[in-house]
Design an enzyme around this catalytic site. Structure first.
Site, PDB file in Angstrom:
ATOM      1  N   ARG A 120       0.875  -1.273   0.067  1.00  0.00           N
ATOM      2  CA  ARG A 120       0.092  -0.168   0.144  1.00  0.00           C
ATOM      3  C   ARG A 120       0.883   1.257   0.177  1.00  0.00           C
ATOM      4  NH1 ARG A 120      -2.981  -3.156   3.382  1.00  0.00           N
ATOM      5  NH2 ARG A 120      -4.642  -4.233   2.606  1.00  0.00           N
ATOM      6  N   LYS A 142       2.912  11.300 -11.699  1.00  0.00           N
ATOM      7  CA  LYS A 142       2.014  10.240 -12.319  1.00  0.00           C
ATOM      8  C   LYS A 142       2.751   9.017 -12.480  1.00  0.00           C
ATOM      9  CE  LYS A 142      -0.973  13.060 -15.475  1.00  0.00           C
ATOM     10  NZ  LYS A 142      -1.337  13.287 -16.956  1.00  0.00           N
ATOM     11  N   GLU A 184       8.985  16.967 -25.860  1.00  0.00           N
ATOM     12  CA  GLU A 184       8.332  17.391 -24.430  1.00  0.00           C
ATOM     13  C   GLU A 184       8.829  18.923 -24.102  1.00  0.00           C
ATOM     14  OE1 GLU A 184       6.035  15.993 -23.196  1.00  0.00           O
ATOM     15  OE2 GLU A 184       5.999  13.634 -23.315  1.00  0.00           O
ATOM     16  N   LYS A 219       6.434  22.648 -14.770  1.00  0.00           N
ATOM     17  CA  LYS A 219       5.622  21.635 -14.204  1.00  0.00           C
ATOM     18  C   LYS A 219       5.367  21.672 -12.759  1.00  0.00           C
ATOM     19  CE  LYS A 219       4.608  16.739 -14.813  1.00  0.00           C
ATOM     20  NZ  LYS A 219       4.845  15.421 -15.492  1.00  0.00           N
ATOM     21  N   GLU A 229      -4.897  16.591 -11.840  1.00  0.00           N
ATOM     22  CA  GLU A 229      -5.378  16.912 -12.966  1.00  0.00           C
ATOM     23  C   GLU A 229      -6.911  16.978 -13.140  1.00  0.00           C
ATOM     24  OE1 GLU A 229      -3.097  14.856 -16.058  1.00  0.00           O
ATOM     25  OE2 GLU A 229      -4.868  14.582 -17.167  1.00  0.00           O
ATOM     26  N   ARG A 233      -3.834  21.110 -14.952  1.00  0.00           N
ATOM     27  CA  ARG A 233      -2.595  20.336 -15.550  1.00  0.00           C
ATOM     28  C   ARG A 233      -3.037  19.432 -16.823  1.00  0.00           C
ATOM     29  NH1 ARG A 233       0.078  15.871 -11.466  1.00  0.00           N
ATOM     30  NH2 ARG A 233       1.588  14.876 -13.020  1.00  0.00           N
ATOM     31  N   ASN A 237      -1.112  17.769 -21.614  1.00  0.00           N
ATOM     32  CA  ASN A 237      -1.609  16.697 -22.410  1.00  0.00           C
ATOM     33  C   ASN A 237      -1.407  17.134 -23.929  1.00  0.00           C
ATOM     34  OD1 ASN A 237      -1.802  14.971 -20.285  1.00  0.00           O
ATOM     35  ND2 ASN A 237      -4.019  15.465 -19.886  1.00  0.00           N
ATOM     36  N   HIS A 240      -1.040  14.657 -26.476  1.00  0.00           N
ATOM     37  CA  HIS A 240      -0.910  13.406 -25.989  1.00  0.00           C
ATOM     38  C   HIS A 240      -2.034  12.586 -26.495  1.00  0.00           C
ATOM     39  CE1 HIS A 240       2.528  14.774 -23.904  1.00  0.00           C
ATOM     40  NE2 HIS A 240       2.653  13.750 -23.369  1.00  0.00           N
ATOM     41  N   HIS A 244      -0.768   9.209 -27.765  1.00  0.00           N
ATOM     42  CA  HIS A 244      -1.110   8.091 -27.329  1.00  0.00           C
ATOM     43  C   HIS A 244      -1.815   6.981 -28.346  1.00  0.00           C
ATOM     44  CE1 HIS A 244      -0.908   9.299 -22.713  1.00  0.00           C
ATOM     45  NE2 HIS A 244       0.272   9.415 -23.245  1.00  0.00           N
ATOM     46  N   HIS A 256       7.260   7.378 -27.520  1.00  0.00           N
ATOM     47  CA  HIS A 256       6.459   8.350 -26.935  1.00  0.00           C
ATOM     48  C   HIS A 256       6.495   9.888 -27.451  1.00  0.00           C
ATOM     49  CE1 HIS A 256       3.726  10.062 -23.768  1.00  0.00           C
ATOM     50  NE2 HIS A 256       4.847  11.005 -23.386  1.00  0.00           N
TER      51      HIS A 256
HETATM   52  N1  LIG Z   1       4.492   9.870 -15.596  1.00  0.00           N
HETATM   53  C1  LIG Z   1       4.433  10.974 -16.421  1.00  0.00           C
HETATM   54  O1  LIG Z   1       4.329  12.068 -16.099  1.00  0.00           O
HETATM   55  C2  LIG Z   1       5.011  10.720 -17.730  1.00  0.00           C
HETATM   56  C3  LIG Z   1       5.231  11.819 -18.710  1.00  0.00           C
HETATM   57  C4  LIG Z   1       5.911  11.616 -20.003  1.00  0.00           C
HETATM   58  C5  LIG Z   1       5.927  10.394 -20.319  1.00  0.00           C
HETATM   59  N2  LIG Z   1       5.823   9.323 -19.404  1.00  0.00           N
HETATM   60  C6  LIG Z   1       6.069   8.157 -20.222  1.00  0.00           C
HETATM   61  O2  LIG Z   1       7.523   7.960 -20.318  1.00  0.00           O
HETATM   62  C7  LIG Z   1       7.792   6.875 -21.367  1.00  0.00           C
HETATM   63  C8  LIG Z   1       8.866   7.177 -22.338  1.00  0.00           C
HETATM   64  O3  LIG Z   1       9.981   7.436 -21.434  1.00  0.00           O
HETATM   65  P1  LIG Z   1      11.461   7.585 -22.350  1.00  0.00           P
HETATM   66  O4  LIG Z   1      11.418   8.205 -23.597  1.00  0.00           O
HETATM   67  O5  LIG Z   1      12.246   8.087 -21.330  1.00  0.00           O
HETATM   68  O6  LIG Z   1      11.499   5.909 -22.905  1.00  0.00           O
HETATM   69  P2  LIG Z   1      12.185   4.755 -22.181  1.00  0.00           P
HETATM   70  O7  LIG Z   1      12.284   4.863 -20.585  1.00  0.00           O
HETATM   71  O8  LIG Z   1      11.874   3.592 -22.703  1.00  0.00           O
HETATM   72  O9  LIG Z   1      13.692   5.238 -22.332  1.00  0.00           O
HETATM   73  C9  LIG Z   1      14.066   5.297 -23.964  1.00  0.00           C
HETATM   74  C10 LIG Z   1      15.269   4.229 -24.271  1.00  0.00           C
HETATM   75  O10 LIG Z   1      16.403   4.833 -23.832  1.00  0.00           O
HETATM   76  C11 LIG Z   1      17.180   4.195 -23.161  1.00  0.00           C
HETATM   77  N3  LIG Z   1      17.977   4.944 -22.178  1.00  0.00           N
HETATM   78  C12 LIG Z   1      17.764   5.588 -21.175  1.00  0.00           C
HETATM   79  N4  LIG Z   1      18.425   6.149 -20.367  1.00  0.00           N
HETATM   80  C13 LIG Z   1      19.682   6.150 -21.098  1.00  0.00           C
HETATM   81  C14 LIG Z   1      20.898   6.563 -21.205  1.00  0.00           C
HETATM   82  N5  LIG Z   1      21.185   7.578 -20.135  1.00  0.00           N
HETATM   83  N6  LIG Z   1      21.916   6.303 -22.060  1.00  0.00           N
HETATM   84  C15 LIG Z   1      21.421   5.318 -22.807  1.00  0.00           C
HETATM   85  N7  LIG Z   1      20.292   4.693 -23.289  1.00  0.00           N
HETATM   86  C16 LIG Z   1      19.429   5.317 -22.127  1.00  0.00           C
HETATM   87  C17 LIG Z   1      16.363   3.146 -22.323  1.00  0.00           C
HETATM   88  O11 LIG Z   1      17.201   1.933 -22.465  1.00  0.00           O
HETATM   89  C18 LIG Z   1      15.235   3.003 -23.544  1.00  0.00           C
HETATM   90  O12 LIG Z   1      15.696   1.948 -24.798  1.00  0.00           O
HETATM   91  C19 LIG Z   1       6.279   6.572 -21.713  1.00  0.00           C
HETATM   92  O13 LIG Z   1       5.903   5.377 -21.354  1.00  0.00           O
HETATM   93  C20 LIG Z   1       5.545   7.455 -21.435  1.00  0.00           C
HETATM   94  O14 LIG Z   1       4.248   7.143 -21.161  1.00  0.00           O
HETATM   95  C21 LIG Z   1       5.298   9.493 -18.397  1.00  0.00           C
END
Ligand SMILES: NC(=O)c1ccc[n+]([C@@H]2O[C@H](COP(=O)([O-])OP(=O)(O)OC[C@H]3O[C@@H](n4cnc5c(N)ncnc54)[C@H](O)[C@@H]3O)[C@@H](O)[C@H]2O)c1
Length: 351
Positions: A120, A142, A184, A219, A229, A233, A237, A240, A244, A256
């Site tokens: 929890r 999030k 972003e 942010k 949200e 907030r 999006n 998005h 998505h 993404h």
């Molecule tokens: N929670 C939120 O508020 C929020 C906001 C925006 C996006 N997201 C989510 O984030 C995700 C996308 O994140 P992302 O683009 O970071 O993807 P990811 O975490 O898959 O990273 C992208 C790639 O980069 C590689 N990588 C990461 N750091 C590295 C580094 N320092 N050096 C070399 N390689 C590295 C990873 O292994 C992966 O292959 C999606 O699932 C999206 O929905 C969440």
């Protein structure tokens, strides 16, 4: 180093600077406490930085256990989530211990949701390693995993104890993954900050601390005002809902950031067609996306995108709340009736 403090249901610091990883242990001990730390990371990131995080945590008295999953959005799912929960239990992580996310948005979303649910709720720390995670996903609480029915359908609002962003870790990103994060950054400029948008004309690689701090500060203000949200907030999006849908239609092979870039371009062209912004706004956005090697079109038919959009969480009965730019630096929310959605997307996708 810069420190930005988020005041949401929990107050926490975001540390942004060059070379923070090797001194993460004392900062984590001070902010999160606990005796044991479960690190959650993907295979790429763990190979690069896992050992250094293990060393600094162990030096600061933590018993460390590592959970490493295969990289990629395809693994941000309920199976990996359950596997992390079992790992935490097998490793005897207790209620007063911590979970540390080391990675991009995928590791952060998975670890954060597991931390929110395990016993929890146990404390957790975010160490973002992509530009996207640094400017967006590690901040604001999030967390989520994808379900067969759609993206991020199981999740929680769950704030970390600390976000530690070492900008030197971004040096190992490929140009394409770095560009995903730029989508972003461009998003923040279009929604809130004309000056930030204009500054992106100059490459950002040599001023990452400054750019990340600007985005995180935007942010922070939004999260402080509307953590769950219910209003403002939602502006974050922008791009998005369509983004998505593109991720989901591609079986999560479109990253993404690129999906959000396409989504922003589609929605901005639709906004011009609806008279919400002028065509100059479209020209400026598409030029900026191209400057960063990002797409400005959507590789699916409007009907398919509209159907995929309808499984998005932003749907409210017979309306979908979407974000449209009125100008660069100013966006508005608009409820689109579900039966008009396909036409709106068609007007923006140039079909
Ligand atoms: N929670 C939120 O508020 C929020 C906001 C925006 C996006 N997201 C989510 O984030 C995700 C996308 O994140 P992302 O683009 O970071 O993807 P990811 O975490 O898959 O990273 C992208 C790639 O980069 C590689 N990588 C990461 N750091 C590295 C580094 N320092 N050096 C070399 N390689 C590295 C990873 O292994 C992966 O292959 C999606 O699932 C999206 O929905 C969440």
């Amino acid at each position: 180093m810069k420190t930005i403090t988020v005041s949401a249901s929990k107050k926490y610091d975001i540390l942004i600077g060059d070379g923070l990883l090797d001194d993460a242990g004392p900062a984590i001990r001070c902010a999160a406490g606990g005796n044991a730390a479960g690190i959650v990371s993907d295979d790429n990131v763990y190979a690069l930085y896992g050992e250094r995080l293990n060393i600094t945590l162990a030096e600061n008295g933590y018993r460390v256990a590592d959970y490493v999953f295969p990289h990629g959005e395809q693994n941000k799912n309920t199976e990996t989530f359950v596997s992390i929960i079992n790992f935490l239990a097998d490793e005897r992580i207790g209620r007063s211990d911590i979970v540390v996310a080391l990675g991009g948005g995928v590791a952060g979303d998975l670890a954060g949701f597991a931390a929110a649910c395990y016993m929890r709720g146990v404390r957790f720390v975010q160490i973002p390693t992509t530009l996207l995670a640094a400017v967006d996903s590690s901040v604001g609480g999030k967390t989520a995993v994808n379900a067969a029915a759609g993206k991020n359908l199981a999740g929680a609002f769950y704030q970390p104890e600390l976000v530690l962003c070492d900008t030197s870790l971004l040096s190992t990103l490929t140009a394409e993954i770095f560009a995903d994060g730029c989508a972003e950054v461009i998003k923040y400029g279009v929604i809130f900050d004309r000056e930030l948008f204009d500054s992106l004309e100059t490459p950002i690689n040599d001023r990452l601390e400054d750019i990340i701090s600007k985005c995180v500060a935007i942010k922070r203000d939004i999260v402080a005002e509307d953590e769950f949200e219910n209003g403002r907030r939602k502006l974050l999006n922008f791009g998005h809902t369509v983004g998505h849908a593109l991720e989901s239609l591609s079986g999560y092979t479109i990253p993404h950031g690129r999906a959000v870039a396409s989504g922003m371009a589609v929605v901005t062209r639709a906004a011009a067609a609806m008279g919400i912004c002028d065509t100059g706004c479209v020209t400026e956005l598409t030029r900026m996306l191209r400057l960063y090697g990002l797409p400005d079109d959507a590789p699916y038919a409007a009907g398919n995108i509209a159907r995929a959009c309808l499984s998005d969480k932003k749907r409210d009965g017979s309306f979908l709340t979407m974000v449209f730019p009125a100008a660069i630096g100013e966006c508005v929310l608009k409820d689109i009736p579900v039966d008009e959605l396909e036409a709106v997307i068609r007007s923006g996708s140039g079909e």
